[in-house]
Write an enzyme that holds these catalytic residues in place. Structure first.
Site, PDB file in Angstrom:
ATOM      1  N   LYS A 171     -10.078  11.795  12.664  1.00  0.00           N
ATOM      2  CA  LYS A 171      -9.888  12.117  11.238  1.00  0.00           C
ATOM      3  C   LYS A 171      -9.592  10.839  10.457  1.00  0.00           C
ATOM      4  O   LYS A 171      -9.293   9.805  11.069  1.00  0.00           O
ATOM      5  CB  LYS A 171      -8.747  13.120  11.097  1.00  0.00           C
ATOM      6  CG  LYS A 171      -7.409  12.570  11.571  1.00  0.00           C
ATOM      7  CD  LYS A 171      -6.368  13.655  11.802  1.00  0.00           C
ATOM      8  CE  LYS A 171      -5.067  13.028  12.254  1.00  0.00           C
ATOM      9  NZ  LYS A 171      -4.160  14.005  12.884  1.00  0.00           N
ATOM     10  N   ARG A 176       4.500  23.915  10.061  1.00  0.00           N
ATOM     11  CA  ARG A 176       3.584  23.464   9.011  1.00  0.00           C
ATOM     12  C   ARG A 176       2.464  24.477   8.843  1.00  0.00           C
ATOM     13  O   ARG A 176       2.230  24.984   7.758  1.00  0.00           O
ATOM     14  CB  ARG A 176       3.046  22.088   9.403  1.00  0.00           C
ATOM     15  CG  ARG A 176       2.408  21.315   8.295  1.00  0.00           C
ATOM     16  CD  ARG A 176       2.078  19.892   8.715  1.00  0.00           C
ATOM     17  NE  ARG A 176       1.181  19.799   9.866  1.00  0.00           N
ATOM     18  CZ  ARG A 176       0.702  18.654  10.342  1.00  0.00           C
ATOM     19  NH1 ARG A 176       1.042  17.502   9.780  1.00  0.00           N
ATOM     20  NH2 ARG A 176      -0.112  18.644  11.382  1.00  0.00           N
ATOM     21  N   TYR A 216       2.281 -12.417 -12.435  1.00  0.00           N
ATOM     22  CA  TYR A 216       2.922 -11.433 -13.306  1.00  0.00           C
ATOM     23  C   TYR A 216       4.432 -11.446 -13.146  1.00  0.00           C
ATOM     24  O   TYR A 216       4.952 -11.441 -12.029  1.00  0.00           O
ATOM     25  CB  TYR A 216       2.411 -10.022 -12.994  1.00  0.00           C
ATOM     26  CG  TYR A 216       0.994  -9.755 -13.457  1.00  0.00           C
ATOM     27  CD1 TYR A 216       0.653  -9.851 -14.809  1.00  0.00           C
ATOM     28  CD2 TYR A 216       0.014  -9.402 -12.549  1.00  0.00           C
ATOM     29  CE1 TYR A 216      -0.645  -9.588 -15.231  1.00  0.00           C
ATOM     30  CE2 TYR A 216      -1.293  -9.136 -12.963  1.00  0.00           C
ATOM     31  CZ  TYR A 216      -1.617  -9.231 -14.307  1.00  0.00           C
ATOM     32  OH  TYR A 216      -2.895  -8.977 -14.720  1.00  0.00           O
ATOM     33  N   MET A 254      -4.186  -6.930  -8.746  1.00  0.00           N
ATOM     34  CA  MET A 254      -5.261  -6.042  -8.316  1.00  0.00           C
ATOM     35  C   MET A 254      -6.207  -6.737  -7.344  1.00  0.00           C
ATOM     36  O   MET A 254      -6.618  -6.157  -6.341  1.00  0.00           O
ATOM     37  CB  MET A 254      -6.024  -5.527  -9.546  1.00  0.00           C
ATOM     38  CG  MET A 254      -6.920  -4.338  -9.262  1.00  0.00           C
ATOM     39  SD  MET A 254      -7.757  -3.731 -10.736  1.00  0.00           S
ATOM     40  CE  MET A 254      -6.453  -2.886 -11.600  1.00  0.00           C
TER      41      MET A 254
END
Ligand SMILES: *Cc1c(COP(=O)(O)O)cnc(C)c1O
Length: 375
Positions: free
Chosen positions: A35, A133, A266, A314
């Site tokens: 998965k 769950r 930043y 970013m």
């Protein structure tokens, strides 16, 4: 054109880890969990590698992933663990996937769809033996088995449950879950189903919970080279150790020399305190190199550790390379995750910096970047 940022998956590490899981499993079959695109390692490539080693079945979350595996030529049973609901049943039956039934309410519709295709569907029942769950509660188990047997075109091939804390070797919980699972599934014999496949162990169960291997183990993280309990697991494990299969590399695009007192990036989250050499890397939170790693992470250049300084943005990250033995040059390889020379940065270490677990780091890096398999 290739990105500067590349994830590389080692086939030999995957093979090595498969063999370690196989040894730990004794005679039990192995069902690799692929998965989340193979925990970021590439679902199809990994499934092919494990199929070549004799994997008995594969586990995916959604039906969509199973359909992709079938299209890629995977012929083993593929268990769909999440979202076996009326919307997905046609895809599941059409692709010959194995539905994991967590609620008896879906059974009549599953039977009807199987009938439409005139095919008998082998299903696994998920028991909630303590995970809390999903799954059929122990008290509902026998009724669920009976329900399947009343309906045409359905067959029970297996029963499973999941451990909530098998990564904790000291927890008493796993023994309880195992006990509940074994006691509840004993009823299968009354229906001539004692031969069906019982499976409970994830990587934690495989390594740490005696008696939990049963007919099949569902290995995930161990196949990708990590212990479910992180760095502690590695420290306490007996050799041969699992080998991390993923590397995440970028390269230096520029090196700047800056005077003391220069604020970086930043918010000037870091200000140089000396004459500094700062390497600029073309990687950032867009690539899964999350902002929380700002001023915290280390990378490898020339096989040596260098600290990330200032805010990760970013697409850019800055690294202080002043203390490296040799001057860093643009174009040189930088390892964000993995080995370079004698040094290594593991997903467990990065997870520690991020306040998470290796699983999340591997999914992030692997699924956001260009990826190739190497030997
Ligand atoms: C993901 C998953 C596993 C594998 O767990 P690991 O800790 O990665 O070994 C096993 N069983 C189920 C049901 C899962 O969803």
């Amino acid at each position: 054109m290739n990105s500067f940022n590349q994830v590389k998956i080692s086939r030999s590490a995957l093979l090595h880890n498969y063999r370690i899981c196989q040894q730990a499993a004794g005679g039990a079959a192995i069902m690799p969990l692929v998965k989340a695109d193979g925990y970021g390692h590439g679902m199809i490539d990994c499934a092919r590698v494990f199929a070549g080693q004799g994997a008995a079945a594969f586990g995916v979350a959604e039906a969509r992933e199973g359909v992709e595996l079938r299209a890629a030529g995977i012929t083993q049973p593929i268990l769909v663990l999440v979202g076996v609901i009326p919307d997905t049943l046609r895809s599941i039956v059409e692709a010959g996937l194995t539905p994991v039934v967590t609620d008896a309410a879906v059974l009549p519709e599953l039977s009807r769809v199987a009938g439409m295709y005139e095919t008998e569907v082998g299903l696994h029942i998920k028991l909630d033996a303590g995970m809390g769950r999903q799954g059929v509660l122990p008290a509902e188990f026998v009724r669920t088995v009976q329900r399947v047997r009343q309906l045409p075109y359905l067959r029970i091939d297996g029963v499973m449950a999941h451990f909530p804390m098998s990564d904790d070797r000291r927890s008493q919980n796993s023994a309880l879950v195992l006990d509940t699972f074994l006691k509840t599934t004993r009823a299968l014999a009354d229906y001539g189903l004692d031969g069906c496949c019982l499976h409970l162990a994830n990587s934690g169960g495989l390594f740490y919970v005696a008696g939990s291997r049963l007919d099949m183990v569902r290995s995930g993280i161990a196949l990708y080279g990590y212990y479910p309990d992180g760095a502690d697991g590695r420290k306490n494990a007996a050799p041969p150790l699992l080998q991390p299969a993923m590397r995440f590399v970028t390269r230096v695009i520029q090196v700047r020399t800056l005077e003391a007192g220069h604020g970086l990036g930043y918010c000037h989250q870091f200000t140089t305190t000396r004459l500094s050499r700062i390497a600029v890397l073309p990687v950032g939170y867009e690539d899964g190199y999350l902002r929380i790693l700002s001023n915290r992470a280390r990378v490898l250049i020339h096989g040596q550790r260098a600290p990330v300084v200032g805010r990760i943005s970013m697409n850019l990250t800055l690294v202080d390379v002043t203390d490296l033995d040799q001057a860093v040059q643009p174009g040189e390889e930088v390892v964000l995750l993995g080995r370079q020379g004698d040094e290594e940065i593991s997903a467990d270490e990065i997870a520690d910096w991020m306040g998470t677990i290796s699983y999340e780091v591997l999914c992030l890096f692997g699924n956001l970047n260009a990826r190739t398999m190497v030997e």
